[in-house]
Design a protein around this motif. Structure first.
Motif, PDB file in Angstrom:
ATOM      1  N   THR A  44       0.817  -1.215   0.000  1.00 16.69           N
ATOM      2  CA  THR A  44       0.000   0.000   0.000  1.00 16.69           C
ATOM      3  C   THR A  44       0.848   1.262   0.000  1.00 16.69           C
ATOM      4  O   THR A  44       0.351   2.332  -0.337  1.00 16.69           O
ATOM      5  CB  THR A  44      -0.955   0.022   1.207  1.00 16.69           C
ATOM      6  OG1 THR A  44      -0.198  -0.108   2.413  1.00 16.69           O
ATOM      7  CG2 THR A  44      -1.972  -1.105   1.104  1.00 16.69           C
ATOM      8  N   ASP A  45       2.140   1.141   0.347  1.00 16.31           N
ATOM      9  CA  ASP A  45       3.048   2.289   0.248  1.00 16.31           C
ATOM     10  C   ASP A  45       3.957   2.170  -0.979  1.00 16.31           C
ATOM     11  O   ASP A  45       5.033   2.749  -1.034  1.00 16.31           O
ATOM     12  CB  ASP A  45       3.836   2.506   1.539  1.00 16.31           C
ATOM     13  CG  ASP A  45       4.625   1.296   2.007  1.00 16.31           C
ATOM     14  OD1 ASP A  45       4.371   0.175   1.519  1.00 16.31           O
ATOM     15  OD2 ASP A  45       5.492   1.458   2.882  1.00 16.31           O
ATOM     16  N   ASN A  46       3.493   1.414  -1.980  1.00 18.32           N
ATOM     17  CA  ASN A  46       4.117   1.311  -3.309  1.00 18.32           C
ATOM     18  C   ASN A  46       5.523   0.733  -3.318  1.00 18.32           C
ATOM     19  O   ASN A  46       6.381   1.176  -4.077  1.00 18.32           O
ATOM     20  CB  ASN A  46       4.095   2.661  -4.031  1.00 18.32           C
ATOM     21  CG  ASN A  46       2.699   3.088  -4.369  1.00 18.32           C
ATOM     22  OD1 ASN A  46       1.918   2.313  -4.916  1.00 18.32           O
ATOM     23  ND2 ASN A  46       2.358   4.318  -4.033  1.00 18.32           N
ATOM     24  N   SER A  94      -4.260   3.791  -0.775  1.00 22.04           N
ATOM     25  CA  SER A  94      -3.592   4.857  -0.028  1.00 22.04           C
ATOM     26  C   SER A  94      -4.347   5.168   1.266  1.00 22.04           C
ATOM     27  O   SER A  94      -3.733   5.451   2.302  1.00 22.04           O
ATOM     28  CB  SER A  94      -3.423   6.113  -0.878  1.00 22.04           C
ATOM     29  OG  SER A  94      -4.677   6.622  -1.258  1.00 22.04           O
ATOM     30  N   ASP A  97      -3.467   2.458   3.642  1.00 29.74           N
ATOM     31  CA  ASP A  97      -2.122   2.695   4.146  1.00 29.74           C
ATOM     32  C   ASP A  97      -2.133   3.713   5.292  1.00 29.74           C
ATOM     33  O   ASP A  97      -1.439   3.537   6.292  1.00 29.74           O
ATOM     34  CB  ASP A  97      -1.204   3.171   3.012  1.00 29.74           C
ATOM     35  CG  ASP A  97       0.247   3.178   3.413  1.00 29.74           C
ATOM     36  OD1 ASP A  97       0.784   2.095   3.721  1.00 29.74           O
ATOM     37  OD2 ASP A  97       0.850   4.269   3.426  1.00 29.74           O
ATOM     38  N   GLU A  98      -2.929   4.748   5.162  1.00 27.02           N
ATOM     39  CA  GLU A  98      -3.054   5.745   6.235  1.00 27.02           C
ATOM     40  C   GLU A  98      -3.626   5.113   7.500  1.00 27.02           C
ATOM     41  O   GLU A  98      -3.188   5.424   8.610  1.00 27.02           O
ATOM     42  CB  GLU A  98      -3.910   6.924   5.784  1.00 27.02           C
ATOM     43  CG  GLU A  98      -3.226   7.823   4.782  1.00 27.02           C
ATOM     44  CD  GLU A  98      -1.914   8.418   5.285  1.00 27.02           C
ATOM     45  OE1 GLU A  98      -1.857   8.885   6.445  1.00 27.02           O
ATOM     46  OE2 GLU A  98      -0.938   8.395   4.514  1.00 27.02           O
TER      47      GLU A  98
END
Length: 120
Positions: A44-46, A94, A97-98
Motif C-alpha cells: 500500500t506504500d508502493n 492509499s 495505508d493511512e
C-alpha cells in the motif's frame, strides 16, 4: 504472542521492525513467478515485496491480496503462511495505508504484537 493479540497490519516500510514475526500485509499482485513458487506484491506504500510460497500455486492470484506471513531477514521478502486473494475489488490502497500508519501511531487503541526491537 499474547492470547487475543492479532498480527500487526503493516506496510512495506514497517517490515524491517518485524523480522521473524508474523504480519498481515495487503497489496496488489504485480507478477507471479512462472513456477508458481512466489509472487510480487506491491504494498500500500508502493514498495514491491516478494512473497515466498511453501508450495506452488494451484489457483491464479491477482488483484488485491492480503498475506499473512513471517518477515524474512531480507525485509523485502515474506514467507507466506496464508493469503487471501480479493481479486479486482475497488479499494483505495492509499487510504488503507493511512489507517495502517494510524494504528501504529495509536497503539493503545490498536493493540499489536511487539517488534523484535521492543523485546531487546
Amino acid at each position: 504472542m499474547a492470547e487475543g493479540q492479532a498480527n500487526p497490519r503493516v506496510n512495506a516500510s514497517m517490515l524491517p521492525r518485524y523480522e521473524g514475526c508474523l504480519v498481515n500485509l495487503l497489496g496488489k499482485v504485480k507478477s507471479v513467478d512462472q513456477n508458481g513458487t512466489s509472487f510480487v506484491l506491491t504494498s500500500t506504500d508502493n514498495i514491491d515485496i516478494e512473497i515466498l510460497l511453501p508450495e506452488s500455486l494451484e489457483d491464479s492470484v491477482e488483484g488485491i491480496t492480503e498475506v499473512i506471513g513471517s518477515v524474512c531477514p531480507n525485509p523485502r521478502q515474506i514467507n507466506c503462511h496464508q493469503y487471501v486473494n480479493h481479486g479486482d475489488i475497488d479499494m483505495d490502497l492509499s487510504l488503507y495505508d493511512e489507517a495502517v500508519k494510524l494504528s501504529h501511531e495509536h497503539e493503545k487503541f490498536f493493540p499489536i504484537m511487539k517488534t523484535n526491537s521492543d523485546n531487546q
